[in-house]
Design a protein around this motif. Structure first.
Motif, PDB file in Angstrom:
ATOM      1  N   PHE A   1       4.102 -12.225  19.344  1.00  0.00           N
ATOM      2  CA  PHE A   1       5.330 -11.475  19.634  1.00  0.00           C
ATOM      3  C   PHE A   1       6.374 -11.702  18.547  1.00  0.00           C
ATOM      4  N   ALA A   2       6.564 -12.955  18.145  1.00  0.00           N
ATOM      5  CA  ALA A   2       7.543 -13.263  17.103  1.00  0.00           C
ATOM      6  C   ALA A   2       7.184 -12.576  15.793  1.00  0.00           C
ATOM      7  N   GLU A   3       5.896 -12.545  15.465  1.00  0.00           N
ATOM      8  CA  GLU A   3       5.455 -11.906  14.220  1.00  0.00           C
ATOM      9  C   GLU A   3       5.685 -10.397  14.271  1.00  0.00           C
TER      10      GLU A   3
ATOM     11  N   HIS B   1       8.048  -8.111  11.912  1.00  0.00           N
ATOM     12  CA  HIS B   1       7.591  -6.933  11.177  1.00  0.00           C
ATOM     13  C   HIS B   1       8.548  -5.760  11.372  1.00  0.00           C
ATOM     14  N   GLY B   2       9.048  -5.593  12.608  1.00  0.00           N
ATOM     15  CA  GLY B   2       9.983  -4.509  12.859  1.00  0.00           C
ATOM     16  C   GLY B   2      11.221  -4.617  11.998  1.00  0.00           C
TER      17      GLY B   2
ATOM     18  N   MET C   1       9.140  -2.014  16.487  1.00  0.00           N
ATOM     19  CA  MET C   1      10.580  -1.788  16.508  1.00  0.00           C
ATOM     20  C   MET C   1      11.189  -2.153  17.854  1.00  0.00           C
ATOM     21  N   THR C   2      10.456  -1.912  18.934  1.00  0.00           N
ATOM     22  CA  THR C   2      10.983  -2.282  20.249  1.00  0.00           C
ATOM     23  C   THR C   2      11.079  -3.797  20.376  1.00  0.00           C
ATOM     24  N   ALA C   3      10.057  -4.508  19.892  1.00  0.00           N
ATOM     25  CA  ALA C   3      10.105  -5.972  19.916  1.00  0.00           C
ATOM     26  C   ALA C   3      11.272  -6.484  19.072  1.00  0.00           C
TER      27      ALA C   3
ATOM     28  N   GLU D   1      14.724  -8.585  20.373  1.00  0.00           N
ATOM     29  CA  GLU D   1      15.078  -9.867  19.773  1.00  0.00           C
ATOM     30  C   GLU D   1      16.394  -9.824  18.996  1.00  0.00           C
ATOM     31  N   GLY D   2      17.053  -8.679  18.997  1.00  0.00           N
ATOM     32  CA  GLY D   2      18.339  -8.570  18.317  1.00  0.00           C
ATOM     33  C   GLY D   2      18.248  -8.490  16.816  1.00  0.00           C
TER      34      GLY D   2
END
Length: 326
Positions: free
Chosen positions: A57-59, A63-64, A148-150, A154-155
């Motif tokens: 998830f962090a990766e 990327h986004g 992009m949603t992730a 995450e701000g």
């Protein structure tokens, strides 16, 4: 005979020289100096070639943010080439699995075997196309739905960045698909091989808007899973295996991938299929595109934001603040 002490000194000098050349803990060539990400931490520090679910998830969120910072020309190049790779993948499906005697309308009715045809149809073409997109570097609208949603949860980016990236990638993918249609038409590889192309195209128009929308959710849920698993694996074999299973399932089950449909409908048009712009755009492309966002942005990006991201902590802090005021 060489003196053993001399040999030890020579080995020591070689090790010292090597240490000066390769600094332990320094970024690997894959990353620029000063780069930090979940994959960097896993590979260069933990020496792991598979990321844990929170690291995935962090990766993806990273990327986004990273892709949003691309210069406009780089983003256009990578989205257009992604559409080209989709064209290669879909053509492989149509001209290999789609030409089997087991495919509807190709052989005799006695030879038709829908399950076998779909197995071969989905086993190579789409996994090949998506593996090329991930490994060689290209940006697909459907993957960016999750990235992009992730990143937004995450701000790392604002809401307008999400809309910008999705609009540019969708448009660039369309251009890439159109380029590939023109090249395929010029190459004449589809001449006398349009039975499955036409059957699939007309078949997609038999479904109502709502059904196409839900099939679009399913399609990018699976493609998003492939994106997630490709980011989990840090070697080529792992990425290929992680991509192959969900992508082949999506292709075999016949769900609605908006970018793949761009190529298919345009290719059918170029080969003489009787399709109107309204049928292509309103009846299929729009519901598939919206469904694809739900599949990648909600079923992947949002679900894992609540599982592994900062969102639960922020919500908890907000609730605590409200309770204190009350």
């Amino acid at each position: 005979m060489i003196n053993s002490g001399f040999t030890k000194n020579l080995d020591s000098e070689r090790m010292t020289a090597t240490a000066k050349t390769v600094q332990l803990g320094a970024p690997m060539p894959k990353w620029p100096a000063g780069h930090q990400s979940a994959a960097f931490e896993a590979v260069s520090i933990k020496h792991s070639y598979i990321l844990s679910p929170p690291e995935i998830f962090a990766e993806c969120a990273h990327h986004g943010e990273e892709k949003y910072n691309y210069p406009w020309y780089k983003l256009w190049i990578l989205t257009i080439i992604a559409g080209c790779y989709v064209g290669f993948g879909y053509t492989t499906c149509l001209l290999v699995g789609g030409m089997l005697d087991q495919a509807p309308g190709v052989g005799t009715p006695q030879e038709e075997n829908y399950g076998m045809y779909k197995l071969i149809f989905g086993a190579v073409g789409f996994p090949f196309g998506f593996t090329t997109i991930i490994v060689c570097g290209a940006d697909l609208y459907t993957s960016l739905c999750a990235y992009m949603t992730a990143a937004w949860w995450e701000g790392k980016v604002r809401w307008y960045a999400v809309l910008y990236m999705l609009a540019v990638s969708w448009t660039g993918n369309f251009v890439g698909c159109a380029i590939m249609v023109g090249l395929m038409k010029a190459s004449m590889v589809y001449n006398h091989k349009t039975t499955t192309l036409f059957n699939l195209t007309y078949g997609k128009l038999e479904y109502p808007w709502g059904a196409v929308f839900v099939k679009g959710i399913f399609a990018n849920w699976l493609v998003g899973i492939a994106t997630w698993m490709a980011n989990a694996a840090q070697d080529l074999t792992g990425k290929a295996v992680g991509i192959w299973l969900p992508i082949s399932a999506f292709a075999m089950l016949g769900f609605e991938h908006s970018i793949a449909n761009m190529f298919m409908f345009l290719m059918a048009w170029a080969m003489g299929a009787n399709i109107s712009a309204k049928q292509f755009i309103w009846d299929n492309l729009i519901p598939a595109t919206l469904g694809n966002y739900i599949g990648g942005g909600v079923c992947l990006g949002t679900v894992y934001a609540f599982a592994y991201g900062r969102t639960p902590k922020l919500m908890g802090a907000w609730v605590d603040k409200k309770l204190k005021r009350a």
